[in-house]
Write an enzyme that holds these catalytic residues in place. Structure first.
Site, short mmCIF file in Angstrom:
data_model
loop_
_atom_site.label_atom_id
_atom_site.label_comp_id
_atom_site.label_asym_id
_atom_site.label_seq_id
_atom_site.Cartn_x
_atom_site.Cartn_y
_atom_site.Cartn_z
CG ASP A 56 0.76 41.91 61.59
OD1 ASP A 56 1.90 42.06 61.11
OD2 ASP A 56 -0.19 41.46 60.93
CG HIS A 57 2.96 38.03 61.87
ND1 HIS A 57 2.30 36.85 61.68
CD2 HIS A 57 2.29 38.96 61.13
CE1 HIS A 57 1.28 37.03 60.86
NE2 HIS A 57 1.26 38.30 60.51
CG ASP A 98 0.85 37.52 57.16
OD1 ASP A 98 0.49 36.77 58.06
OD2 ASP A 98 0.90 38.76 57.30
#
Lengths: 302, 302
Positions: free
Chosen positions: B64-65, B211
């Site tokens: 997701d990054h 994160d």
């Protein structure tokens, strides 16, 4: 058989132009064909029950046909999928996916099975009692396959009106009748199967051909297909570009459809240089009558 | 300084929830931070002049990054980009991208330069006369860095009202004045710089932290930042999940903002289990006053 177009444009994803991806439901099998970037969001938008997808077929390793695959696989993992997932695609696809999973330390929660393709001849790559899937070797800048999905005939249906008239036929004989066998009475009389059963429902087939230059030698493989998706990146006005890029024009797609005697042709993989997609239909129609245009969200039900 | 949130949700991309990506324009530099799947479409939607992006920073190798990075690079190639592109990210990122480009036989039309990161200490990874960029080592399940973007002070401005009163000051002296030097007259009199110039415009800084688990030892690195983006995957009701997943709660993000004395905190990377994002703001506000919520398309102008 139900085909949902998720994305059908060539090259770069844009706000309203998604790269190639199709969802095929055929004889109770749920299949994804190609998986450009953003496919998982399109699957959600189209409300496809995507957890049911068990087989994914990737035609070739250009980004607009597979950059969404690793994301979809990761999402299956996050959703704690347990069912096995089969990936069919060119050699190299396993290394690409597993490297990314390895570096993100995110191994899948389900068996992920790769079937890497290398053959330049058409081959059967999947077969069960409901479905047969073969490759359609295409002519593109990198190793590319189309895929032919063929429903297998189901069993014949009992013609109960006639079966009930014959007291010697018992329930344990039904299996043989459905499989097409004649019935032999005690006195040796033969009751012909065609009088005791009805034919099974028609079978359908779907041929997916993207990306490719005009390649008439695929015609015997896709002969009489119910549905043919054939790429048409260009119109004839840009035919000179097809040689270098190894793509087809809409007219060439029409020619293939005509020679293969398919029932319906779907065009797609449009170059972003064209704004009026109806021009693709018009051009293909000079060769073949029953032409449809792929569009995101369009569903073809046979 | 202008920050555009492209995507700000955690994990799987959904119709209205895009994974992390941010576009930062700072002191005339165009920067992309993280690049989840679909980022190139979001860049187009937000009308970001994305051909100008010269530096891309990837915090870590969770999908997701970074799953949108290879697609963006390919698109730059298709658009025939010539300007060099710098990618900063964890070791392994070069192998992932180059393997995919190699297998798709699509080498870039522009110099693609990787700067792989391995250090567990904060380090300066970019510096020119306008900007300094350092890593912020974070605590996540895989090797992860946040990034601190600091504008460098520009030159002092001439106070022309006072400069014009001194006939001995010539145009060729302006450069020294802007650089803060005093002016010495022929007779030896010293004219102090502060009387001849005005201070340069304020400098700003942006700290991106996603994160990470709650990690107070980043506070000295991000101290007094103008803007802090800190992930808040969970609320305190799910604090037990932060240990295993190595994420933060909104309250913890607020604590970091308070300790670091930043001007504004932006929250993001929300878990999909929460439907009311205002709850994140409310929780963070128990620790720190000036809290904003990241949303796709939101622009913060400093």
């Amino acid at each position: 058989m139900q085909l949902t177009i998720l994305g059908c444009h060539s090259a770069t994803p844009r706000t309203n132009a998604h790269p190639t991806a199709q969802y095929l439901k055929i004889n109770e099998r749920h299949i994804l064909i190609d998986c450009g970037e953003g496919t998982q969001v399109l699957l959600r938008q189209q409300k496809v029950p995507f957890a049911k997808i068990k087989h994914i077929f990737i035609s070739h390793l250009h980004g607009d046909h597979f950059f969404g695959l690793v994301g979809l696989i990761s999402t299956f993992g996050l959703l704690d999928r347990r069912t096995e997932l089969h990936i069919y695609g060119p050699k190299g696809i396993k290394e690409i996916i597993t490297l990314q999973l390895k570096l993100s330390k995110s191994w899948t929660s389900f068996p992920l099975l790769f079937h890497e393709l290398e053959s330049k001849e058409s081959e059967v790559i999947f077969e069960d009692k409901k479905l047969k899937i073969s490759t359609i070797p295409l002519d593109h800048r990198v190793y590319t396959n189309g895929f032919l999905f063929e429903e297998k005939p189901s069993l014949r249906k009992l013609n109960m009106e006639n079966v009930a008239m014959e007291p010697e036929i018992e329930i344990c004989d039904y299996h043989n009748l459905k499989n097409g066998k004649d019935f032999v009475k005690q006195d040796g009389t033969i009751l012909e199967n065609k009088d005791l059963t009805l034919p099974p429902k028609d079978t359908h087939s779907y041929a997916f051909c993207s990306d490719t230059a005009y390649k008439p030698d695929i015609v015997p493989i896709i002969k009489n297909a119910t549905l043919l998706y054939h790429e048409s990146t260009f119109l004839e006005d840009k035919k000179s570009l097809t040689e270098r890029t190894k793509h087809s024009t809409a007219k060439e797609a029409g020619k293939i459809a005509k020679q293969a005697n398919v029932q319906k042709l779907i065009l797609g993989h449009y170059s972003s240089r064209y704004s009026n997609l109806e021009d693709f239909r018009t051009e293909a129609k000079t060769e073949f009558t029953n032409v449809e245009l792929a569009e995101s969200g369009k569903v073809f039900i046979i």
